[in-house]
Write a protein that holds these residues in place. Structure first.
Motif, PDB file in Angstrom:
ATOM      1  N   LEU A 154      24.940  -5.188  14.096  1.00  0.00           N
ATOM      2  CA  LEU A 154      25.347  -6.075  13.009  1.00  0.00           C
ATOM      3  C   LEU A 154      26.501  -6.988  13.397  1.00  0.00           C
ATOM      4  O   LEU A 154      26.615  -8.095  12.875  1.00  0.00           O
ATOM      5  CB  LEU A 154      25.726  -5.248  11.785  1.00  0.00           C
ATOM      6  CG  LEU A 154      24.554  -4.566  11.072  1.00  0.00           C
ATOM      7  CD1 LEU A 154      25.060  -3.623   9.985  1.00  0.00           C
ATOM      8  CD2 LEU A 154      23.617  -5.597  10.468  1.00  0.00           C
ATOM      9  N   VAL A 155      27.353  -6.561  14.297  1.00  0.00           N
ATOM     10  CA  VAL A 155      28.491  -7.398  14.695  1.00  0.00           C
ATOM     11  C   VAL A 155      28.197  -8.182  15.968  1.00  0.00           C
ATOM     12  O   VAL A 155      29.065  -8.901  16.467  1.00  0.00           O
ATOM     13  CB  VAL A 155      29.762  -6.553  14.884  1.00  0.00           C
ATOM     14  CG1 VAL A 155      30.115  -5.825  13.598  1.00  0.00           C
ATOM     15  CG2 VAL A 155      29.616  -5.564  16.039  1.00  0.00           C
ATOM     16  N   GLY A 156      26.984  -8.049  16.498  1.00  0.00           N
ATOM     17  CA  GLY A 156      26.655  -8.770  17.725  1.00  0.00           C
ATOM     18  C   GLY A 156      27.426  -8.272  18.924  1.00  0.00           C
ATOM     19  O   GLY A 156      27.848  -9.056  19.783  1.00  0.00           O
ATOM     20  N   TRP A 157      27.626  -6.951  18.994  1.00  0.00           N
ATOM     21  CA  TRP A 157      28.435  -6.340  20.057  1.00  0.00           C
ATOM     22  C   TRP A 157      27.855  -6.610  21.436  1.00  0.00           C
ATOM     23  O   TRP A 157      28.579  -6.834  22.391  1.00  0.00           O
ATOM     24  CB  TRP A 157      28.527  -4.842  19.799  1.00  0.00           C
ATOM     25  CG  TRP A 157      29.557  -4.093  20.577  1.00  0.00           C
ATOM     26  CD1 TRP A 157      30.893  -4.050  20.342  1.00  0.00           C
ATOM     27  CD2 TRP A 157      29.319  -3.234  21.708  1.00  0.00           C
ATOM     28  NE1 TRP A 157      31.517  -3.222  21.253  1.00  0.00           N
ATOM     29  CE2 TRP A 157      30.571  -2.705  22.104  1.00  0.00           C
ATOM     30  CE3 TRP A 157      28.177  -2.854  22.410  1.00  0.00           C
ATOM     31  CZ2 TRP A 157      30.711  -1.828  23.169  1.00  0.00           C
ATOM     32  CZ3 TRP A 157      28.310  -1.986  23.469  1.00  0.00           C
ATOM     33  CH2 TRP A 157      29.572  -1.482  23.848  1.00  0.00           C
ATOM     34  N   ASP A 158      26.526  -6.594  21.538  1.00  0.00           N
ATOM     35  CA  ASP A 158      25.863  -6.873  22.806  1.00  0.00           C
ATOM     36  C   ASP A 158      24.361  -7.017  22.547  1.00  0.00           C
ATOM     37  O   ASP A 158      23.902  -6.859  21.415  1.00  0.00           O
ATOM     38  CB  ASP A 158      26.108  -5.752  23.822  1.00  0.00           C
ATOM     39  CG  ASP A 158      26.142  -6.272  25.262  1.00  0.00           C
ATOM     40  OD1 ASP A 158      25.338  -7.193  25.567  1.00  0.00           O
ATOM     41  OD2 ASP A 158      26.949  -5.779  26.066  1.00  0.00           O
ATOM     42  N   ARG A 159      23.609  -7.289  23.608  1.00  0.00           N
ATOM     43  CA  ARG A 159      22.160  -7.397  23.481  1.00  0.00           C
ATOM     44  C   ARG A 159      21.546  -6.053  23.104  1.00  0.00           C
ATOM     45  O   ARG A 159      22.133  -4.996  23.341  1.00  0.00           O
ATOM     46  CB  ARG A 159      21.555  -7.905  24.791  1.00  0.00           C
ATOM     47  CG  ARG A 159      21.918  -9.344  25.096  1.00  0.00           C
ATOM     48  CD  ARG A 159      21.382  -9.787  26.440  1.00  0.00           C
ATOM     49  NE  ARG A 159      22.114  -9.174  27.544  1.00  0.00           N
ATOM     50  CZ  ARG A 159      21.579  -8.345  28.426  1.00  0.00           C
ATOM     51  NH1 ARG A 159      20.308  -8.000  28.324  1.00  0.00           N
ATOM     52  NH2 ARG A 159      22.310  -7.857  29.406  1.00  0.00           N
ATOM     53  N   ALA A 160      20.340  -6.105  22.515  1.00  0.00           N
ATOM     54  CA  ALA A 160      19.700  -4.912  21.960  1.00  0.00           C
ATOM     55  C   ALA A 160      19.557  -3.798  22.992  1.00  0.00           C
ATOM     56  O   ALA A 160      19.820  -2.628  22.696  1.00  0.00           O
ATOM     57  CB  ALA A 160      18.339  -5.261  21.367  1.00  0.00           C
ATOM     58  N   ARG A 161      19.144  -4.127  24.191  1.00  0.00           N
ATOM     59  CA  ARG A 161      18.931  -3.085  25.194  1.00  0.00           C
ATOM     60  C   ARG A 161      20.250  -2.454  25.638  1.00  0.00           C
ATOM     61  O   ARG A 161      20.300  -1.257  25.938  1.00  0.00           O
ATOM     62  CB  ARG A 161      18.177  -3.652  26.398  1.00  0.00           C
ATOM     63  CG  ARG A 161      16.745  -4.072  26.071  1.00  0.00           C
ATOM     64  CD  ARG A 161      16.014  -4.518  27.322  1.00  0.00           C
ATOM     65  NE  ARG A 161      14.724  -5.105  27.000  1.00  0.00           N
ATOM     66  CZ  ARG A 161      13.621  -4.403  26.782  1.00  0.00           C
ATOM     67  NH1 ARG A 161      13.657  -3.096  26.834  1.00  0.00           N
ATOM     68  NH2 ARG A 161      12.475  -5.006  26.488  1.00  0.00           N
ATOM     69  N   ARG A 162      21.308  -3.242  25.685  1.00  0.00           N
ATOM     70  CA  ARG A 162      22.604  -2.692  26.077  1.00  0.00           C
ATOM     71  C   ARG A 162      23.202  -1.846  24.949  1.00  0.00           C
ATOM     72  O   ARG A 162      23.906  -0.873  25.205  1.00  0.00           O
ATOM     73  CB  ARG A 162      23.549  -3.835  26.478  1.00  0.00           C
ATOM     74  CG  ARG A 162      23.121  -4.490  27.785  1.00  0.00           C
ATOM     75  CD  ARG A 162      23.966  -5.718  28.092  1.00  0.00           C
ATOM     76  NE  ARG A 162      25.338  -5.384  28.431  1.00  0.00           N
ATOM     77  CZ  ARG A 162      25.753  -5.022  29.642  1.00  0.00           C
ATOM     78  NH1 ARG A 162      24.891  -4.929  30.633  1.00  0.00           N
ATOM     79  NH2 ARG A 162      27.024  -4.771  29.864  1.00  0.00           N
TER      80      ARG A 162
END
Length: 248
Positions: A154-162
């Motif tokens: 939700l906060v865009g911490w990293d890409r989905a796989r990471r």
């Protein structure tokens, strides 16, 4: 036991594909099977260790783990998970905490798209929630990745796989800590620990399922489907658990 083992295999496949280990659903399945709720966490966390270890190895080999950003999360969550594991809770409270938390996590992940946040602010979100997640996870006997991943998405911490890779290692570390706390809590009840060891076939089941699922998550599934599948799994499990609470 055969049906339960099959259910654990399927659960491990689905959860490992999104970077989780399945502890929440293992607990729900054990509840449906009529197992003593004090035994749930030991069995679920042991199975978590197996699945999360396989996932961690595969994500690490694929170079998807943000080790430097992950370290503060573990430093805060692991001690809290140990403390949570030592706290005694009633069956009703156990299921209510587990089901309610998962329902919120699933809804947030499903209805809100990933969004960008200023990198420094996004980096602060993980450590801010790590200790509370660790504490709650230790209490209910799961690894906590199912709580952490929606927040990071939700906060865009990293890409989905990471994010999936981060969740996998987060689960592994907190499962070890939570299991330590649970075993400490039950030190005066060796019969419960012995009962937990009686479910060893489930460990073999998740070993197979976890290997299949983690391979699919790294190599086959697109990021969008990873997030959607994660949300649906969370919601399904939460509803099943809350139905038990309301019915009990």
């Amino acid at each position: 036991m055969a049906f339960l083992a099959l259910a654990f295999v399927v659960t491990a496949i689905l959860y490992a594909s999104v970077g989780f280990a399945g502890g929440s659903t293992y607990n729900a399945l054990l509840a449906l099977a009529g197992v003593d709720h004090r035994v749930f966490p030991i069995v679920a966390l042991a199975c978590n260790l197996i699945v999360a270890t396989g996932g961690t190895i595969r994500f690490a080999r694929a170079r998807l783990v943000p080790w430097r950003r992950l370290a503060p999360l573990l430093a805060l969550s692991v001690p809290a998970a140990w403390i949570g594991g030592m706290l005694p809770v009633s069956k009703h409270l156990f299921l209510a905490l587990l089901g309610g938390s998962l329902l919120v996590a699933g809804i947030l992940l499903l209805v809100q798209p990933e969004r960008e946040m200023e990198p420094r602010r996004a980096a602060l979100v993980g450590p801010a929630v790590a200790a509370p997640i660790g504490l709650l996870s230790g209490i209910v006997g799961i690894g906590g990745g199912i709580f952490l991943a929606p927040v990071l998405h939700l906060v865009g911490w990293d890409r989905a796989r990471r994010v999936a890779a981060t969740a996998s290692i987060f689960i592994l570390a907190n499962s070890i800590a939570g299991l330590g706390g649970q075993l400490t809590k039950l030190a005066g009840h060796p019969e419960l620990i012995e009962a937990a060891f009686g479910y060893w076939p489930l460990a073999l089941a998740v070993l197979v399922g976890g290997q299949i699922g983690s391979r699919a998550g790294v190599q086959l599934l697109p990021p969008t489907w990873l997030r959607r599948l994660t949300a649906l799994l969370i919601l399904y499990v939460s509803v099943r658990i809350l139905l038990q609470v309301w019915g009990g």
